[in-house]
Write an enzyme that holds these catalytic residues in place. Structure first.
Site, PDB file in Angstrom:
ATOM      1  N   THR A   1      -8.428 -26.998  27.013  1.00 41.81           N
ATOM      2  CA  THR A   1      -9.592 -26.205  27.427  1.00 41.81           C
ATOM      3  C   THR A   1      -9.765 -24.994  26.519  1.00 41.81           C
ATOM      4  OG1 THR A   1      -9.336 -26.933  29.707  1.00 41.81           O
ATOM      5  CG2 THR A   1     -10.641 -24.946  29.360  1.00 41.81           C
ATOM      6  N   CYS A   2      -8.666 -24.362  26.184  1.00 45.18           N
ATOM      7  CA  CYS A   2      -8.700 -23.164  25.343  1.00 45.18           C
ATOM      8  C   CYS A   2      -9.254 -23.473  23.952  1.00 45.18           C
ATOM      9  CB  CYS A   2      -7.305 -22.579  25.214  1.00 45.18           C
ATOM     10  SG  CYS A   2      -6.476 -22.295  26.796  1.00 45.18           S
TER      11      CYS A   2
END
EC number: 1.11.1.27
Length: 182
Positions: free
Chosen positions: A55-56
């Site tokens: 996600t990052c």
């Protein structure tokens, strides 16, 4: 953390490129403080569980990088990405992401993250202690606005993402400008 609260004073151990060092790895240690990053500036600070994580790396960091010019048009001087990772990891991640606008802050020991109440255990993922996902607008070292993902706890079964997105902060900045103009 709440608006109006000053950030804790912490020293971050960073590695910076210095050609005078020579060799194939021309970097040296440089201590940076909270004041070095935040004093006299209006910035976005966002923190995430870990460099190189899905996600990052796919959404949050690229979204802030892509919108850097729009953030600048809303009066943001710098955009900082923080993670409880050491400077070696953060620098390699910044390089791998091709960052031009977003600057990384390594909170290798988790001291800053702990002092703002965002340090959580992620042993369920094999990470150890990491940051809960959040974002903030910080003005001269004082929190102007705070955006924390719901469910703050150790070993959370999910990785919530939305409240701390670049789109949320852009909406906040646009609304703040409308309020000021009224």
């Amino acid at each position: 953390m709440k608006p109006g609260v000053a950030l804790p004073e912490v020293t971050f151990r960073t590695r910076v490129r210095d050609e005078s060092v020579g060799g194939t790895n021309p970097f040296r240690w440089q201590d940076m403080t909270t004041a070095d990053y935040f004093k006299g500036k209006r910035v976005i600070l966002f923190s995430l569980p870990g460099a190189f994580t899905p996600t990052c790396s796919t959404y949050q960091l690229p979204g802030f990088e892509k919108n850097a010019q729009t953030f600048a048009e809303h009066g943001i001087d710098e955009i900082y990405c923080m993670s409880v990772n050491d400077s070696f990891v953060m620098n390699k991640w910044a390089e791998a992401q091709g960052l031009q606008a977003v600057k990384v802050i390594p909170d290798g020991s988790g001291e800053f993250t702990r002092r703002i109440g965002m340090l959580v255990a992620k042993d369920n993922l094999g990470f150890g202690m990491r940051s809960w996902r959040y974002a903030a607008v910080v003005n001269d070292g004082v929190i102007e606005a705070w955006f924390e993902e719901p469910g703050l706890c150790d070993n959370h079964g999910e990785d919530p993402y939305g409240v701390s997105s670049p789109e949320t902060l852009l909406d906040y900045l646009a609304q703040a400008e409308k309020t000021e103009a009224a």
